[in-house]
Design a protein around this motif. Structure first.
Motif, short mmCIF file in Angstrom:
data_model
loop_
_atom_site.label_atom_id
_atom_site.label_comp_id
_atom_site.label_asym_id
_atom_site.label_seq_id
_atom_site.Cartn_x
_atom_site.Cartn_y
_atom_site.Cartn_z
N MET A 130 0.82 -1.22 0.00
CA MET A 130 0.00 0.00 0.00
C MET A 130 0.85 1.26 0.00
SD MET A 130 -2.97 0.06 2.81
CE MET A 130 -3.74 1.68 2.72
N THR A 131 1.92 1.26 0.78
CA THR A 131 2.63 2.52 1.03
C THR A 131 4.06 2.56 0.51
OG1 THR A 131 3.27 1.71 3.21
CG2 THR A 131 1.28 3.05 3.11
N LEU A 335 -4.54 -1.31 -6.60
CA LEU A 335 -4.72 -2.73 -6.89
C LEU A 335 -4.90 -3.53 -5.59
CD1 LEU A 335 -4.77 -4.99 -9.04
CD2 LEU A 335 -2.31 -5.25 -8.67
N ASN A 336 -4.11 -3.21 -4.58
CA ASN A 336 -4.23 -3.90 -3.30
C ASN A 336 -5.62 -3.70 -2.71
OD1 ASN A 336 -3.13 -5.22 -0.78
ND2 ASN A 336 -3.69 -3.22 0.03
N ALA A 337 -6.13 -2.46 -2.79
CA ALA A 337 -7.45 -2.15 -2.24
C ALA A 337 -8.53 -2.93 -2.99
CB ALA A 337 -7.71 -0.65 -2.34
N ALA A 338 -8.47 -2.90 -4.33
CA ALA A 338 -9.46 -3.60 -5.15
C ALA A 338 -9.45 -5.09 -4.82
CB ALA A 338 -9.16 -3.38 -6.63
N ASP A 376 -1.79 10.63 3.91
CA ASP A 376 -3.21 11.01 3.72
C ASP A 376 -3.66 10.72 2.29
OD1 ASP A 376 -3.27 11.84 6.29
OD2 ASP A 376 -3.19 14.00 5.84
N ASP A 377 -2.79 11.01 1.32
CA ASP A 377 -3.15 10.77 -0.08
C ASP A 377 -3.28 9.26 -0.36
OD1 ASP A 377 -2.97 13.47 -0.38
OD2 ASP A 377 -0.93 13.44 -1.19
N GLN A 383 -9.24 4.36 -0.32
CA GLN A 383 -10.70 4.44 -0.18
C GLN A 383 -11.39 4.60 -1.54
OE1 GLN A 383 -12.54 3.76 2.42
NE2 GLN A 383 -10.64 3.36 3.57
N GLN A 384 -10.81 5.45 -2.39
CA GLN A 384 -11.38 5.66 -3.74
C GLN A 384 -11.38 4.36 -4.53
OE1 GLN A 384 -8.80 9.02 -5.06
NE2 GLN A 384 -10.35 9.23 -6.67
N ALA A 385 -10.27 3.62 -4.42
CA ALA A 385 -10.15 2.36 -5.17
C ALA A 385 -11.14 1.33 -4.64
CB ALA A 385 -8.72 1.84 -5.06
N ARG A 386 -11.38 1.35 -3.32
CA ARG A 386 -12.38 0.42 -2.76
C ARG A 386 -13.77 0.74 -3.31
NH1 ARG A 386 -10.19 -2.58 1.79
NH2 ARG A 386 -8.02 -1.90 1.79
N GLN A 387 -14.08 2.05 -3.40
CA GLN A 387 -15.37 2.49 -3.96
C GLN A 387 -15.51 2.00 -5.40
OE1 GLN A 387 -18.17 3.69 -3.15
NE2 GLN A 387 -17.50 3.68 -1.00
N SER A 388 -14.43 2.21 -6.17
CA SER A 388 -14.45 1.81 -7.57
C SER A 388 -14.65 0.30 -7.70
CB SER A 388 -13.14 2.27 -8.22
OG SER A 388 -12.82 1.45 -9.31
#
Ligand code: NAD
Ligand code: MG
Length: 397
Positions: A130-131, A335-338, A376-377, A383-388
Motif C-alpha cells: 500500500m505505502t 490494486l491492493n485495495a481492489a 493522507d493521499d 478508499q477511492q479504489a475500494r469504492q471503484s
C-alpha cells in the motif's frame, strides 16, 4: 528478555509465532497480544502467555475479554480500538513487533511500530504494498529494523551477503554481485485445473492450499497468484530493486522458498518444510539462530522437484500486480485495495473466482497513472479504489 508485541495473534501467523515463543520462554516475553474480535482464542492465549496487555479492535469483544480474564484471575490489562493497537505497537517497552494483521487494517499499527524504531517482523505484506516508499523511508528515518516473515522474502534475505542484510534499503543488489531475485510460488490449488472449470471454483476449493495452512484472504490470493504479485511488489521495496530484477518461478512442492542469482552463475536457495515457524524463528533470533518446532527436510523422502513458468491465462492477477509494480505507487495502492474488496466478495459468495481479476483489472485501469506519496493521499486513494471496486462488483452482480 526481549519483549514481544503480536499484532494479529489469533491468526495463522500469530499462532505460529506463539508456538515458536513457547519454546523460548527464557529469551522472550509476550508484552501484548492483539486481535480483531475472536474472544475465545485471545482469552486462551492470554491465560497461557500472561501478557501485560491485550487489545481487541472490536469494543464489545474487548469488554467480553476483560470480563472473562478477570473471572479467571488474570492481571492482563485489556484495551480496545484501533488507537490501542497503534499504542501497543509503539509501546516503549516493546523490542519486537510481529506485524501479522491481515490487509490494510494492519497499516497504521505497523507504521506505529516503525515510527518508534522497533524491530518489525513484517508478515502484513499489504501494508508495504500500500505505502511502498513511504514505509521504507520511515524505516530509515526512525532507525527501525525490518525483517521479512513472508517465507519467500525471508528466504531471499537469508541468501543475501551479510553486509547487504544490514542495509537492504539503501544499497543496490547489483553492487553485491546479485543479478536476480527468483521468487518461487507453488501455483496454488489450481495449477493443473482446466481453465474451463475456473468459473465454477468455490471458496472452499480456493482456500484449500496444497502445501501451506494460512488465513482465508492469503489462501485465495495464493490460488489466484495475486499473493505472488503482492510479494513481487513487496520484494521490490524490501530489497531496493526494480521489477526487472525479479522473476517468478512456479515450484509446486514449496521446498525451495526463493533464490538469489549472482553474476558468477551461482544461485543460492533457502530450503525447508513449508512451515512459517522457520522464517518466524529466523527473524526472532536474527542475527543469531535458534531452534523451532519444524523438522528438517528428509531428502530420502523428497521425490519430485519441479519448476515451470506461470501462465498468464491461468494467473491474470499475478500479471496485473507486475504491471502495477512497473506503473508505480498509486497503481499498487489501488490494486491492493481492489483485491481486498474482490476477495472478500468472492469469499462471501457474491462473485465468481474469475471475477476477482475483472474487479482488479478495472480498478488498475482506472488508477494506473495515479501518484500518492503522503500518507493522507495514500489512504484517500485506497478508499477511492475500494469504492471503484464496489462499483464493479455491482455491475458484475
Ligand atoms: P489470518 O486471517 O489468519 O489472521 C489475521 C489476524 O489479523 C487475526 O489475528 C485477526 O484477528 C487480525 N485482524 C484482522 N482484522 C483486524 C483489524 N481490523 N484490527 C485488528 N486485528 C485484525 O491471517 P494470516 O494468514 O495470519 O495472515 C496475516 C498476514 O500475514 C497477512 O498479511 C498475510 O498476507 C501474511 N502472511 C501470512 C502467511 C501465512 O502462512 N498465513 C504467510 C506469509 C504472509
Ligand atoms: Mg509468501
Amino acid at each position: 528478555m526481549r519483549q514481544v508485541v503480536i499484532l494479529g495473534s489469533t491468526g495463522s501467523i500469530g499462532v505460529s509465532t506463539l508456538s515458536v515463543l513457547a519454546q523460548h520462554s527464557q529469551s522472550f516475553q509476550v508484552l501484548a497480544l492483539t486481535a480483531a474480535s475472536q474472544v475465545d482464542k485471545l482469552l486462551a492465549q492470554c491465560l497461557q502467555f500472561k501478557p501485560r496487555y491485550a487489545a481487541m479492535f472490536d469494543a464489545k469483544a474487548a469488554a467480553e475479554l476483560s470480563f472473562q480474564l478477570k473471572q479467571a484471575g488474570s492481571t492482563t490489562e485489556v484495551l480496545s480500538g484501533h488507537a490501542a493497537l497503534c499504542q501497543l505497537a509503539g509501546h516503549p517497552d516493546a523490542d519486537i513487533v510481529m506485524a501479522a494483521i491481515v490487509g490494510a487494517a494492519g497499516l497504521l499499527p505497523t507504521l506505529a511500530a516503525v515510527e518508534q524504531g522497533k524491530t518489525v517482523l513484517l508478515a502484513n505484506k499489504e501494508a508495504l504494498v500500500m505505502t511502498g516508499e513511504l514505509f521504507i523511508n520511515k524505516v530509515k528515518q526512525h532507525g527501525a529494523t525490518l525483517l521479512p516473515i513472508d517465507s519467500e522474502h525471508n528466504a531471499i534475505f537469508q541468501c543475501l551477503p551479510a553486509a547487504l542484510q544490514q542495509h537492504t534499503h539503501d544499497q543496490r543488489i547489483q553492487d553485491f554481485g546479485i543479478s536476480k531475485l527468483l521468487l518461487t510460488g507453488s501455483g496454488g490449488p489450481f495449477l493443473t485445473t482446466p481453465l474451463a472449470q475456473f468459473d465454477a471454483i468455490t471458496p472452499a476449493q480456493a482456500v484449500a492450499h496444497p502445501n501451506w495452512s494460512m488465513g482465508q484472504k492469503i489462501s485465495v490470493d495464493s490460488a489466484t497468484m495475486m499473493n505472488k504479485g503482492l510479494e513481487f511488489i513487496e520484494a521490490r521495496w524490501l530489497f531496493n530493486c526494480a521489477a526487472d530484477d525479479i522473476e517468478v518461478v512456479i515450484h509446486p512442492q514449496s521446498i525451495i522458498h526463493s533464490m538469489v542469482q549472482y553474476t558468477d552463475g551461482s544461485i543460492l536457495a533457502q530450503l525447508g518444510q513449508p512451515d512459517m515457524r522457520t522464517p518466524i524463528a529466523h527473524a526472532l533470533a536474527f542475527p543469531g539462530r535458534m531452534a523451532s518446532p519444524v523438522a528438517p527436510l528428509n531428502f530420502k523422502q523428497l521425490r519430485d522437484f519441479t519448476f515451470t513458468e506461470p501462465e498468464p491465462e491461468r494467473y491474470p492477477n499475478l500479471y496485473l500486480a507486475i504491471e502495477a509494480c512497473r506503473a508505480g505507487q498509486g497503481a499498487t495502492t489501488a490494486l491492493n485495495a481492489a483485491n481486498e474488496v474482490a476477495v472478500a466478495a468472492f469469499l462471501a459468495g457474491q462473485i465468481r473466482f474469475t471475477d476477482i481479476a475483472r474487479v482488479n483489472s478495472a480498478c488498475l485501469t482506472q488508477f494506473v497513472g495515479f501518484r500518492a506519496s503522503a500518507l493522507d493521499d495514500i489512504v484517500a486513494l485506497d478508499q477511492q479504489a475500494r469504492q471503484s471496486a464496489q462499483d464493479t462488483l455491482r455491475k458484475l452482480a
